[in-house]
Design a protein around this motif. Sequence first.
Motif, mmCIF file in Angstrom:
data_model
loop_
_atom_site.group_PDB
_atom_site.id
_atom_site.type_symbol
_atom_site.label_atom_id
_atom_site.label_comp_id
_atom_site.label_asym_id
_atom_site.label_seq_id
_atom_site.Cartn_x
_atom_site.Cartn_y
_atom_site.Cartn_z
ATOM 1 N N ILE A 158 7.538 23.217 29.963
ATOM 2 C CA ILE A 158 8.679 22.465 29.432
ATOM 3 C C ILE A 158 9.885 22.706 30.329
ATOM 4 O O ILE A 158 10.288 23.847 30.552
ATOM 5 N N TYR A 167 16.728 17.572 23.584
ATOM 6 C CA TYR A 167 15.628 17.397 24.530
ATOM 7 C C TYR A 167 14.298 17.235 23.800
ATOM 8 O O TYR A 167 13.524 16.313 24.085
ATOM 9 N N GLU A 170 13.964 13.938 21.985
ATOM 10 C CA GLU A 170 13.762 12.792 22.872
ATOM 11 C C GLU A 170 12.420 12.841 23.600
ATOM 12 O O GLU A 170 11.945 11.819 24.088
ATOM 13 N N HIS A 171 11.810 14.026 23.688
ATOM 14 C CA HIS A 171 10.533 14.174 24.391
ATOM 15 C C HIS A 171 9.442 14.682 23.454
ATOM 16 O O HIS A 171 8.512 15.362 23.872
ATOM 17 N N ASN A 173 6.957 13.290 22.039
ATOM 18 C CA ASN A 173 5.592 12.860 22.337
ATOM 19 C C ASN A 173 4.940 13.755 23.380
ATOM 20 O O ASN A 173 3.765 14.119 23.260
ATOM 21 N N ASN A 174 5.705 14.137 24.402
ATOM 22 C CA ASN A 174 5.162 15.009 25.443
ATOM 23 C C ASN A 174 5.008 16.444 24.961
ATOM 24 O O ASN A 174 4.078 17.150 25.360
#
Length: 283
Positions: A158, A167, A170-171, A173-174
């Motif tokens: 990460i 962060y 917004e991320h 899914n990853n």
Amino acid sequence: MSYKYNPQKYRKTYRWLRGKISKKSCSKMTPERFQEIDKLYHYTSLKNGLLILLSRTMIMSHPSKMNDINESYRPIYCSLENDIEKVEKEIKKYYQSSFTLDDGKTPGFFIPAMWGHYADKGYGVCIVFDRKKLISRIESYGYCYDKVRYNENYDSSILVEGNPQKYIREHINNVFFTKSKDWSYEREYRVICRSNVEPVEIDISDCIVAVIVNNFKDIDCNEQQTNSPTYKALIHKLRGSDIPVLLLNMAPLNGEYELVNYESDTNGEIWYPKQSKIIDIDI
């Protein structure tokens, strides 16, 4: 508004719930209805399964407690060293529950590796959920949910710049919905939430379709599963809940299958899955 309640007259169709009268569902799950429902599955030990079935509640876990070592330990990179602690603290606020999907070929309740890894080496249970009802409940909580995507070149590290909470949001899914292709056999469907307190629970009332068992430790491997005292105790505990027991046989289910109803002498009901073109179960 007030209600008049006559226990003798209504005890079979009504129950008291938080001061109000709620009509109890009299519909019974059948093999035919089971086949039609879009389902999710959750593998767990017999002990945890009973707690879920009787409490109608699932307790969510930290991703760090998952079997995937890429999730239990994730390299974190930040512009400042002290920011790493902030990211770790933020990640610990996230909780998850994992389910398994059907794939159109073999049913989600018949994945040997899942029985071995998550259901006490085959001696646990697989709880079946109505996907539509469960997702509706999850949406009411505001939780995130999606099927996991499997990446052949997965990187668990990460790299955070700026506010950790922003962060991850917004991320997401990853961070939470992407895994290595090595785990693709799990067909995972994941629920994620952020919470500052624990335990974090999901109310699964009216979402359970059936409970599936494979084998029991208190009988010989060649003995009929219905002779197991553990099985009989499970039937007794679920009696009156309209949750049927699906008892697996040991034959592989690699294609189309049907469910055969078998009336048990243990005050319960058993469904045997059989592959109609290969397996013939005479009951």
